[in-house]
Design a protein around this motif. Structure first.
Motif, PDB file in Angstrom:
ATOM      1  N   TYR A  38     -64.951  39.714  34.979  1.00  0.00           N
ATOM      2  CA  TYR A  38     -66.038  40.734  34.729  1.00  0.00           C
ATOM      3  C   TYR A  38     -66.942  40.723  36.205  1.00  0.00           C
ATOM      4  O   TYR A  38     -67.398  39.786  36.367  1.00  0.00           O
ATOM      5  CB  TYR A  38     -67.004  40.343  33.738  1.00  0.00           C
ATOM      6  N   THR A  90     -64.120  45.448  34.995  1.00  0.00           N
ATOM      7  CA  THR A  90     -63.390  44.410  34.550  1.00  0.00           C
ATOM      8  C   THR A  90     -62.038  44.273  35.618  1.00  0.00           C
ATOM      9  O   THR A  90     -61.495  45.239  35.710  1.00  0.00           O
ATOM     10  CB  THR A  90     -62.813  44.282  33.057  1.00  0.00           C
ATOM     11  N   ASP A 101     -60.702  40.616  26.090  1.00  0.00           N
ATOM     12  CA  ASP A 101     -61.872  40.614  26.677  1.00  0.00           C
ATOM     13  C   ASP A 101     -62.672  42.009  26.486  1.00  0.00           C
ATOM     14  O   ASP A 101     -63.575  42.208  27.189  1.00  0.00           O
ATOM     15  CB  ASP A 101     -61.352  40.384  28.349  1.00  0.00           C
ATOM     16  N   ASN A 102     -61.858  42.947  26.054  1.00  0.00           N
ATOM     17  CA  ASN A 102     -62.479  44.110  25.666  1.00  0.00           C
ATOM     18  C   ASN A 102     -61.812  44.776  24.406  1.00  0.00           C
ATOM     19  O   ASN A 102     -60.902  45.613  24.398  1.00  0.00           O
ATOM     20  CB  ASN A 102     -62.202  45.344  26.688  1.00  0.00           C
ATOM     21  N   ARG A 151     -63.339  46.959  22.217  1.00  0.00           N
ATOM     22  CA  ARG A 151     -63.624  48.191  21.774  1.00  0.00           C
ATOM     23  C   ARG A 151     -62.580  49.314  21.722  1.00  0.00           C
ATOM     24  O   ARG A 151     -62.692  50.094  20.694  1.00  0.00           O
ATOM     25  CB  ARG A 151     -64.900  48.817  22.725  1.00  0.00           C
ATOM     26  N   TYR A 184     -61.911  54.389  28.192  1.00  0.00           N
ATOM     27  CA  TYR A 184     -62.082  53.915  29.542  1.00  0.00           C
ATOM     28  C   TYR A 184     -61.463  54.662  30.515  1.00  0.00           C
ATOM     29  O   TYR A 184     -60.455  55.135  30.377  1.00  0.00           O
ATOM     30  CB  TYR A 184     -62.066  52.316  29.562  1.00  0.00           C
ATOM     31  N   THR A 211     -67.606  48.131  31.601  1.00  0.00           N
ATOM     32  CA  THR A 211     -67.213  47.365  30.855  1.00  0.00           C
ATOM     33  C   THR A 211     -68.568  46.313  30.441  1.00  0.00           C
ATOM     34  O   THR A 211     -68.362  45.295  30.027  1.00  0.00           O
ATOM     35  CB  THR A 211     -65.900  46.504  31.087  1.00  0.00           C
ATOM     36  N   GLY A 225     -68.481  44.087  26.200  1.00  0.00           N
ATOM     37  CA  GLY A 225     -66.964  43.409  26.937  1.00  0.00           C
ATOM     38  C   GLY A 225     -67.076  41.902  26.546  1.00  0.00           C
ATOM     39  O   GLY A 225     -66.355  41.441  25.507  1.00  0.00           O
ATOM     40  N   ARG A 226     -67.855  41.017  27.561  1.00  0.00           N
ATOM     41  CA  ARG A 226     -67.947  39.795  27.489  1.00  0.00           C
ATOM     42  C   ARG A 226     -68.739  39.352  25.811  1.00  0.00           C
ATOM     43  O   ARG A 226     -68.052  38.395  25.365  1.00  0.00           O
ATOM     44  CB  ARG A 226     -68.580  39.199  28.554  1.00  0.00           C
ATOM     45  N   ALA A 262     -65.883  39.317  23.132  1.00  0.00           N
ATOM     46  CA  ALA A 262     -64.619  38.795  23.619  1.00  0.00           C
ATOM     47  C   ALA A 262     -64.446  37.605  22.875  1.00  0.00           C
ATOM     48  O   ALA A 262     -65.254  36.830  22.172  1.00  0.00           O
ATOM     49  CB  ALA A 262     -64.697  38.162  25.317  1.00  0.00           C
TER      50      ALA A 262
END
Length: 467
Positions: free
Chosen positions: A50, A329, A361-362, A364, A372, A422, A426-427, A430
């Motif tokens: 990231y 990312t 890591d994502n 969503r 995205y 992101t 995101g993080r 994760a």
């Protein structure tokens, strides 16, 4: 949200939304952030990673704070802007938010601990949560948080019991109410309709008795260990149509006036939530902070004038709007394969581009179907664009990073690929699915990078396993 003015906005090579203000193309076509070539960053820090544009974060925080302070000062009251710790929180980010004049909203004891380690004073923190533990409530009281947002009638007694045990000044609480105003991009992130877990309903029962929201507010007033600071509402996340805020504001102000009429107590503060939407793909139109601030200030002023009540102090929680656009990312491409897709309109070919991260890591796209945007970060493609789907390395068909995007036809293993916007969830969402270590968060400013959160290692994973 509009691209903040600042040191990056004037770059002739800036790439625009949905990228951060410091994202640009180098002369040979690679992506850079805040003057740092992402090829160099990948060489030093690896991928996935990231990459957070610090100046862009600070600019967005300043823009939101100034917009709301100006708008509410014009109608004669003050405002506090709360950074959403749940979107992404680290010690450095909490410190930046506080340095830019924001307070910090936390939803768990862990988020509270990070904000405290950053040096944010307890008075500038809030504690949310629909199922707070006794330990979280006690810790919040111990450090003197500025407010505890009570989410249910039963929690009123629990906070009062904890405050009584500690003694001292009454604990400042707000009661979260559900206004019935439904807003947001997905049902899982719309938070003010009746059939969900957050808040206390404003809807009056059929027998004409007071609403659950009024009952909870009365309950707080009956406890000498508690100070009823105000009423809290939140109507959703990723909101791109601001009209719902006006409706919710009128409802909350009417509830405030009704409580005053019944008890003689006019709560001094109202939190109108936030959840302002951002651009995730080219063409998205994010909310403009100045417009939302002016419209909301006008709605509050008009409601209080009509109700004959003094203006409360307002608090706002813009959510992902600060950190979401600041981060990309960075991945390395692995496998590339073409798949023929049967379709009623005729078969077509979709190119699957697999990267070295994914739903760990994502989450969503898999969780919400979130969209995205991705671009090559290490060069400019030489071939015409093709329809592509960016996928991860996990053992799930739903491990999709970008559902549909046009990528150069010559995308190949070893290319760097960047996914925009992101920074929020995101993080913070994760995981270690398939025992994949979580990526680092690397902040970039003025051509230099520093690690805010280091990359996890296999040794970190094994250290938790007691065998």
């Amino acid at each position: 949200m509009s691209t903040p003015a600042g040191e990056h906005a004037a770059s002739a090579d800036a790439v625009g939304l949905p990228w951060s203000g410091g994202t640009a193309r180098t002369p040979d076509g690679a992506l850079s952030v805040a003057g740092l070539d992402l090829r160099a960053l990948a060489a030093e820090h690896g991928t996935p990673a990231y990459v957070l544009d610090e100046a862009d974060f600070r600019a967005r925080a300043q823009e939101l704070r100034r917009a709301f302070e100006t708008a509410f000062a014009a109608v004669g009251t003050g405002v506090d802007v709360y950074y959403a710790g749940k979107a992404f929180l680290s010690v450095a980010v909490a410190r930046w938010a506080h340095e830019e004049g924001l307070r910090v909203d936390t939803a768990t004891g862990g988020e509270l601990a990070v904000a405290l380690r950053a040096g944010v004073p307890g008075a500038d923190l809030g504690l949310h949560g629909n199922n707070k533990s006794d330990a979280e409530i006690e810790r919040a009281l111990e450090v003197g948080v500025g407010r505890i947002i009570v989410d249910s009638l039963g929690e009123v007694d629990r906070v009062a019991t904890a405050a009584r045990a500690r003694g001292g000044a009454p604990a400042p609480v707000m009661v979260r109410v559900t206004t019935g105003v439904h807003a947001g991009g997905h049902e899982y992130i719309s938070t003010a309709h009746e059939d969900q877990k957050f808040g206390v309903s404003m809807a009056p029962p059929a027998d004409g008795s007071p609403s659950p929201a009024l009952e909870a507010l009365h309950a707080v007033l009956e406890h000498p260990e508690l100070h009823l600071l105000g009423i809290h509402s939140h109507i959703g996340s990723q909101i791109l149509d601001p009209s719902g805020f006006d409706v919710a504001a009128h409802k909350v102000m009417a509830l405030r006036a009704e409580l005053a009429a019944r008890t003689g107590y006019l709560v001094p503060e109202v939190d109108l939530g936030g959840g302002f939407g951002i651009a995730y793909v080219p063409g998205d139109v994010p909310l403009d902070p100045s417009r939302v601030a002016k419209d909301l200030a006008a709605a509050v002023d008009a409601s209080c004038t009509a109700l004959g009540t003094a203006l409360p102090r307002i608090s706002i929680e813009p959510g992902r709007a600060i950190v979401g656009p600041t981060t990309l990312t960075l991945y390395t491409v692995g496998t590339v394969k073409d798949v023929t897709v049967d379709d009623p309109a005729g078969p077509f070919v979709r190119r699957y581009v697999a990267v070295d991260g994914g739903m760990s890591d994502n989450i969503r796209p898999a969780l919400y179907g979130a969209n995205y945007h991705a671009e090559l970060a290490s060069r400019v493609g030489e071939d015409a664009p093709v329809l592509a789907r960016v996928v991860g390395k996990h053992c799930e068909s739903g491990d999709i990073v970008v559902h549909e995007v046009q990528l150069p036809g010559d995308v190949r293993p070893g290319d760097l690929l960047a996914v925009a916007a992101t920074g929020a969830y995101g993080r913070s969402m994760a995981s270690n699915y398939n025992h994949v270590p979580r990526p680092p968060v690397v902040a970039v400013r003025d051509g230099a990078a520093r690690v805010l959160v280091r990359r996890e290692t296999v040794e970190d994973l094994l250290a938790l396993d007691l065998g």
